[in-house]
Design a protein around this motif. Structure first.
Motif, PDB file in Angstrom:
ATOM      1  N   GLN A  87       0.831  -1.207   0.000  1.00 32.33           N
ATOM      2  CA  GLN A  87       0.000   0.000   0.000  1.00 32.33           C
ATOM      3  C   GLN A  87       0.863   1.254   0.000  1.00 32.33           C
ATOM      4  O   GLN A  87       0.550   2.236  -0.692  1.00 32.33           O
ATOM      5  CB  GLN A  87      -0.932   0.004   1.206  1.00 32.33           C
ATOM      6  CG  GLN A  87      -1.885   1.194   1.218  1.00 32.33           C
ATOM      7  CD  GLN A  87      -3.010   1.040   2.215  1.00 32.33           C
ATOM      8  OE1 GLN A  87      -3.022   0.123   3.021  1.00 32.33           O
ATOM      9  NE2 GLN A  87      -3.961   1.947   2.168  1.00 32.33           N
ATOM     10  N   TYR A  88       1.964   1.222   0.759  1.00 34.72           N
ATOM     11  CA  TYR A  88       2.870   2.374   0.786  1.00 34.72           C
ATOM     12  C   TYR A  88       3.434   2.618  -0.616  1.00 34.72           C
ATOM     13  O   TYR A  88       3.507   3.758  -1.081  1.00 34.72           O
ATOM     14  CB  TYR A  88       4.006   2.129   1.784  1.00 34.72           C
ATOM     15  CG  TYR A  88       4.782   3.372   2.141  1.00 34.72           C
ATOM     16  CD1 TYR A  88       4.644   3.968   3.401  1.00 34.72           C
ATOM     17  CD2 TYR A  88       5.655   3.969   1.242  1.00 34.72           C
ATOM     18  CE1 TYR A  88       5.345   5.116   3.731  1.00 34.72           C
ATOM     19  CE2 TYR A  88       6.353   5.116   1.555  1.00 34.72           C
ATOM     20  CZ  TYR A  88       6.202   5.686   2.808  1.00 34.72           C
ATOM     21  OH  TYR A  88       6.896   6.820   3.127  1.00 34.72           O
ATOM     22  N   CYS A  89       3.845   1.549  -1.282  1.00 39.34           N
ATOM     23  CA  CYS A  89       4.387   1.680  -2.637  1.00 39.34           C
ATOM     24  C   CYS A  89       3.352   2.253  -3.597  1.00 39.34           C
ATOM     25  O   CYS A  89       3.664   3.117  -4.428  1.00 39.34           O
ATOM     26  CB  CYS A  89       4.872   0.327  -3.146  1.00 39.34           C
ATOM     27  SG  CYS A  89       6.408  -0.257  -2.403  1.00 39.34           S
ATOM     28  N   ALA A  90       2.125   1.776  -3.499  1.00 41.20           N
ATOM     29  CA  ALA A  90       1.060   2.263  -4.387  1.00 41.20           C
ATOM     30  C   ALA A  90       0.832   3.754  -4.200  1.00 41.20           C
ATOM     31  O   ALA A  90       0.542   4.482  -5.164  1.00 41.20           O
ATOM     32  CB  ALA A  90      -0.228   1.484  -4.141  1.00 41.20           C
ATOM     33  N   ASP A  91       0.979   4.231  -2.964  1.00 40.29           N
ATOM     34  CA  ASP A  91       0.788   5.656  -2.682  1.00 40.29           C
ATOM     35  C   ASP A  91       1.880   6.524  -3.306  1.00 40.29           C
ATOM     36  O   ASP A  91       1.725   7.749  -3.407  1.00 40.29           O
ATOM     37  CB  ASP A  91       0.748   5.898  -1.170  1.00 40.29           C
ATOM     38  CG  ASP A  91      -0.509   5.332  -0.524  1.00 40.29           C
ATOM     39  OD1 ASP A  91      -1.492   5.081  -1.258  1.00 40.29           O
ATOM     40  OD2 ASP A  91      -0.511   5.132   0.705  1.00 40.29           O
ATOM     41  N   LEU A  92       3.008   5.908  -3.704  1.00 39.26           N
ATOM     42  CA  LEU A  92       4.099   6.660  -4.331  1.00 39.26           C
ATOM     43  C   LEU A  92       3.865   6.904  -5.823  1.00 39.26           C
ATOM     44  O   LEU A  92       4.548   7.723  -6.438  1.00 39.26           O
ATOM     45  CB  LEU A  92       5.425   5.905  -4.165  1.00 39.26           C
ATOM     46  CG  LEU A  92       5.945   5.712  -2.736  1.00 39.26           C
ATOM     47  CD1 LEU A  92       7.206   4.846  -2.759  1.00 39.26           C
ATOM     48  CD2 LEU A  92       6.239   7.050  -2.073  1.00 39.26           C
ATOM     49  N   ARG A  94       2.493   8.293  -9.206  1.00 36.70           N
ATOM     50  CA  ARG A  94       1.972   9.606  -9.608  1.00 36.70           C
ATOM     51  C   ARG A  94       1.099   9.451 -10.855  1.00 36.70           C
ATOM     52  O   ARG A  94       1.487   8.752 -11.814  1.00 36.70           O
ATOM     53  CB  ARG A  94       3.120  10.566  -9.886  1.00 36.70           C
ATOM     54  CG  ARG A  94       4.012  10.798  -8.679  1.00 36.70           C
ATOM     55  CD  ARG A  94       5.125  11.791  -8.997  1.00 36.70           C
ATOM     56  NE  ARG A  94       6.065  11.263  -9.988  1.00 36.70           N
ATOM     57  CZ  ARG A  94       7.128  10.530  -9.675  1.00 36.70           C
ATOM     58  NH1 ARG A  94       7.368  10.201  -8.416  1.00 36.70           N
ATOM     59  NH2 ARG A  94       7.949  10.097 -10.624  1.00 36.70           N
ATOM     60  N   PHE A 113      -3.964  -1.998  -4.763  1.00 38.40           N
ATOM     61  CA  PHE A 113      -4.076  -0.684  -4.123  1.00 38.40           C
ATOM     62  C   PHE A 113      -3.963   0.471  -5.118  1.00 38.40           C
ATOM     63  O   PHE A 113      -4.087   1.627  -4.734  1.00 38.40           O
ATOM     64  CB  PHE A 113      -2.983  -0.532  -3.055  1.00 38.40           C
ATOM     65  CG  PHE A 113      -3.170  -1.420  -1.860  1.00 38.40           C
ATOM     66  CD1 PHE A 113      -4.168  -1.176  -0.930  1.00 38.40           C
ATOM     67  CD2 PHE A 113      -2.340  -2.521  -1.669  1.00 38.40           C
ATOM     68  CE1 PHE A 113      -4.337  -1.997   0.178  1.00 38.40           C
ATOM     69  CE2 PHE A 113      -2.500  -3.350  -0.573  1.00 38.40           C
ATOM     70  CZ  PHE A 113      -3.504  -3.094   0.356  1.00 38.40           C
TER      71      PHE A 113
END
Length: 254
Positions: A87-92, A94, A113
């Motif tokens: 999930q953290y990676c998906a938030d990166l 753009r 995600f």
């Protein structure tokens, strides 16, 4: 205090404990701790390496690489840890960019995600990741073609390498077999290492998702130094102590 200089079994037991706890030992540090010469510690590391307990590297040793299970099995392992990192990676990611997603169970989780409405071009060498993203109606999805390797769950070989040479990626989410501050990013299979090198050469930004059992660890084939990775996303369970003296940008996913 025991006379460690006279009892190699005790020294090696302590070294093995350090390896189990931190994944790496520095010969000079252990020599000072035990009050013995660095030459003595090098002999101990040589013996432990001979027994398959560790792998010698410059200045010390790292834990022996733990062979990964097949891709299908890895999908069902460490699910909660992978989910947080994914999930953290998906938030990166753009909007409006072109990204490459390498094969891997953590990145398969990441696919779930990625907002379906996000305008995005996704390139992958993983049939499973492509299938997970196949319902997207925004942007493009490109699956590289070639031979599928069951152990990695990825398409590898000269075909996908040649395809990647004609692409430029805003972000690359690179798969990690092992990551070590000295050896850098490493891979288990030669074909996978060759492919990863080509992908990294086409990347503007490189992100690596790393769960606890991949770091620090060294696989058989070198891919790139740590400096080639812009962001390393780890879980709260990952031991990052050996990376404290590096410039690696660590992000901890809770």
């Amino acid at each position: 205090m025991s006379d460690y200089d006279a009892f190699p079994e005790q020294r090696q037991t302590l070294i093995q404990k350090i390896l189990e706890e931190s994944g790496r030992v520095v010969g000079a540090d252990v020599a000072r701790q035990l009050g013995v010469s660095e030459h003595t510690i090098r002999r101990d590391l040589q013996e432990l390496a001979r027994r398959g307990i560790c792998k010698k590297v410059y200045g010390g040793a790292v834990s022996q690489f733990k062979q990964s299970a097949s891709f299908d099995i890895r999908i069902s392992q460490n699910i909660q840890e992978k989910s947080g990192v994914a999930q953290y990676c998906a938030d990166l990611i753009r909007p409006g960019t072109c990204i490459f997603i390498d094969a891997g169970s953590t990145y398969l989780s990441m696919a779930g995600f990625i907002p379906p409405q996000m305008e995005l071009t996704v390139v992958t060498n993983s049939p499973q990741i492509a299938a997970a993203l196949s319902g997207r109606t925004q942007g493009e999805l490109i699956l590289l073609g070639g031979k599928v390797y069951p152990q990695t769950g990825s398409v590898l070989g000269t075909g996908p390498i040649n395809q990647v040479r004609d692409m430029l990626f805003d972000q690359v989410f690179i798969g990690v077999c092992g990551l070590d501050p000295e050896a850098g990013l490493t891979a288990v299979y030669y074909e996978d290492a060759c492919f990863k090198k080509e992908v990294l050469s086409q990347a503007n930004e490189v992100v690596a998702a790393v769960i606890a059992d991949k770091m620090p660890q060294i696989a058989r084939y070198k891919v790139a130094p740590c400096e080639a990775i812009d962001i390393v996303v780890v879980s709260s369970l990952t031991n990052t102590e050996s990376f404290s003296r590096t410039d690696v940008q660590l992000r901890v996913a809770e």
